[in-house]
Design a protein around this motif. Structure first.
Motif, short mmCIF file in Angstrom:
data_model
loop_
_atom_site.label_atom_id
_atom_site.label_comp_id
_atom_site.label_asym_id
_atom_site.label_seq_id
_atom_site.Cartn_x
_atom_site.Cartn_y
_atom_site.Cartn_z
N ALA A 195 -3.71 5.86 9.33
CA ALA A 195 -5.14 5.54 9.25
C ALA A 195 -5.92 6.26 10.33
O ALA A 195 -6.98 6.84 10.07
CB ALA A 195 -5.33 4.03 9.36
N ARG A 196 -5.40 6.25 11.55
CA ARG A 196 -6.07 6.95 12.65
C ARG A 196 -6.01 8.46 12.45
O ARG A 196 -6.84 9.19 13.00
CB ARG A 196 -5.43 6.57 13.99
CG ARG A 196 -5.62 5.10 14.37
CD ARG A 196 -5.15 4.82 15.78
NE ARG A 196 -5.17 3.39 16.06
CZ ARG A 196 -6.26 2.70 16.41
NH1 ARG A 196 -7.41 3.32 16.51
NH2 ARG A 196 -6.19 1.40 16.65
N GLY A 197 -5.05 8.91 11.65
CA GLY A 197 -4.90 10.34 11.38
C GLY A 197 -5.75 10.84 10.23
O GLY A 197 -5.66 12.02 9.88
N GLY A 198 -6.54 9.97 9.61
CA GLY A 198 -7.49 10.42 8.62
C GLY A 198 -7.02 10.42 7.18
O GLY A 198 -7.71 10.96 6.30
N VAL A 199 -5.86 9.82 6.90
CA VAL A 199 -5.40 9.75 5.51
C VAL A 199 -6.39 8.91 4.69
O VAL A 199 -6.76 7.81 5.09
CB VAL A 199 -3.98 9.16 5.43
CG1 VAL A 199 -3.58 8.91 3.97
CG2 VAL A 199 -2.98 10.09 6.10
N GLY A 200 -6.79 9.43 3.55
CA GLY A 200 -7.87 8.81 2.79
C GLY A 200 -7.47 7.67 1.90
O GLY A 200 -8.32 6.85 1.50
N LYS A 201 -6.19 7.57 1.55
CA LYS A 201 -5.75 6.52 0.64
C LYS A 201 -4.37 6.04 1.08
O LYS A 201 -3.43 6.83 1.19
CB LYS A 201 -5.70 7.06 -0.79
CG LYS A 201 -5.54 6.01 -1.87
CD LYS A 201 -5.61 6.64 -3.27
CE LYS A 201 -7.00 7.22 -3.53
NZ LYS A 201 -7.09 7.80 -4.91
N LEU A 202 -4.24 4.73 1.33
CA LEU A 202 -2.98 4.14 1.77
C LEU A 202 -2.57 3.03 0.82
O LEU A 202 -3.40 2.19 0.43
CB LEU A 202 -3.10 3.58 3.18
CG LEU A 202 -3.23 4.60 4.32
CD1 LEU A 202 -3.55 3.90 5.63
CD2 LEU A 202 -1.94 5.42 4.45
N ILE A 203 -1.30 3.02 0.47
CA ILE A 203 -0.70 1.96 -0.33
C ILE A 203 0.26 1.22 0.57
O ILE A 203 1.23 1.80 1.08
CB ILE A 203 0.02 2.53 -1.55
CG1 ILE A 203 -0.95 3.35 -2.41
CG2 ILE A 203 0.66 1.41 -2.38
CD1 ILE A 203 -0.27 4.25 -3.42
N LEU A 204 0.00 -0.06 0.83
CA LEU A 204 0.73 -0.83 1.84
C LEU A 204 1.38 -2.04 1.18
O LEU A 204 0.69 -2.90 0.62
CB LEU A 204 -0.23 -1.29 2.94
CG LEU A 204 -1.10 -0.20 3.58
CD1 LEU A 204 -2.11 -0.82 4.53
CD2 LEU A 204 -0.22 0.82 4.32
N ILE A 205 2.70 -2.13 1.28
CA ILE A 205 3.43 -3.19 0.59
C ILE A 205 4.42 -3.86 1.53
O ILE A 205 5.18 -3.17 2.25
CB ILE A 205 4.16 -2.63 -0.64
CG1 ILE A 205 3.14 -2.09 -1.66
CG2 ILE A 205 5.05 -3.69 -1.29
CD1 ILE A 205 3.74 -1.44 -2.86
N ASP A 206 4.42 -5.18 1.53
CA ASP A 206 5.36 -5.96 2.33
C ASP A 206 5.44 -7.36 1.73
O ASP A 206 4.45 -7.86 1.19
CB ASP A 206 4.93 -6.04 3.79
CG ASP A 206 6.01 -6.60 4.70
OD1 ASP A 206 6.65 -5.81 5.42
OD2 ASP A 206 6.22 -7.83 4.70
N GLN A 207 6.58 -8.01 1.86
CA GLN A 207 6.76 -9.34 1.27
C GLN A 207 6.47 -10.48 2.25
O GLN A 207 6.36 -11.63 1.83
CB GLN A 207 8.19 -9.50 0.77
CG GLN A 207 9.25 -9.46 1.87
CD GLN A 207 10.65 -9.68 1.34
OE1 GLN A 207 10.86 -10.44 0.40
NE2 GLN A 207 11.62 -8.98 1.92
N ASP A 208 6.33 -10.20 3.53
CA ASP A 208 6.35 -11.25 4.55
C ASP A 208 4.99 -11.66 5.09
O ASP A 208 3.98 -10.99 4.86
CB ASP A 208 7.22 -10.79 5.73
CG ASP A 208 8.69 -10.68 5.37
OD1 ASP A 208 9.13 -11.45 4.49
OD2 ASP A 208 9.38 -9.83 5.94
#
Length: 252
Positions: free
Chosen positions: A46-59
């Motif tokens: 995110a700090r590196g400027g990526v425009g789209k992130l998909i974030l997955i975790d169960q906890d």
């Protein structure tokens, strides 16, 4: 890149120019697992400027996460990790498009869950279980996607002994050993991993009932791994490094 991002990425622009920032803003990265490694990795992306992130975790966040996880604070205990991470990303870069989900991934739902999201330019595996890792590797092989996979940080102290390698070349890591064995069985090749060649510290246990959970973790090891994974992906997205080969099945 809009003007209100000019200050946010001013120092990054000095290195990658407007063309690099544009390339990053158009990139999609999927991070699976938001623990000590994954949360720091997602933050760096995110700090590196990526425009789209998909974030997955169960906890959800637990008090025991606070010593190493970027999203773990007294104020976030009990909250869904994927939601906390999404909020953090938006605080860093409001223009980043975030997809987040709380779900336990396994062989039954891996393909249907991940295929519902935009196709990523890179997948980063920060899962801590062998079976889920293997299912993700199989999905990446089927989809012909590049994958970076984190191996174990537990009971390790020296970040200078972290290195990238293909899974076939790993050693001194119990998680990598188990993954390596299963990859051979399934005919999976081309899995690039970050592992530690350091011999793990032996932990003395007073209670045998916690033996399966007896991995001690230093505050800096998982975050450094996450930053290294993010750095490798950012450099490749920018063309500073040659893109690794996609995960594949032998004979296909």
């Amino acid at each position: 890149m809009q003007n209100n991002n000019s200050d946010r990425f001013a120092r990054l622009r000095l290195l990658v120019k407007d063309e690099g920032l544009e390339r990053l803003s158009e990139s999609t990265v999927m991070v699976i697992g938001l623990g000590g490694v994954g949360s720091s990795c997602a933050e760096a992306l995110a700090r590196g400027g990526v425009g789209k992130l998909i974030l997955i975790d169960q906890d959800t966040v637990e008090a025991s996460n606070i010593n190493r996880q970027a999203l773990a604070f007294t104020s976030t205990i009990g909250q869904v990790k994927a939601e906390v991470m999404a909020k953090m990303v938006h605080e860093i870069n409001p223009e980043c498009q975030v997809y987040s989900e709380q779900i336990a991934l396994d062989s039954d739902n891996m393909a249907s869950t991940l295929s519902a999201y935009p196709r990523p330019d890179y997948v980063i595996d920060c899962i801590d279980t062998v079976l889920a890792k293997l299912s993700l590797m199989e999905w990446c092989a089927t989809e012909e996607l590049p994958l970076l996979s984190a191996m174990g940080a537990g009971n390790k102290l020296d970040p200078s002994q972290l290195q990238f390698a293909y899974i076939e070349k790993t050693f001194n890591c119990l998680l990598a050993k188990a993954v390596r064995k299963e990859c051979r069985k399934k005919g999976i090749r081309g899995v690039e991993v970050l592992f530690s060649k350091e011999l793990p510290i032996k932990v003395e246990l007073e209670d045998d009932s916690v033996k399966g959970r007896a991995l001690g973790t230093m505050s800096y090891m998982p975050p450094i791994m996450g930053q290294m994974l993010a750095g490798k992906v950012l450099r490749r997205l920018l063309g500073f490094e040659t893109k690794a080969r996609n995960v594949k099945f032998i004979g296909r």
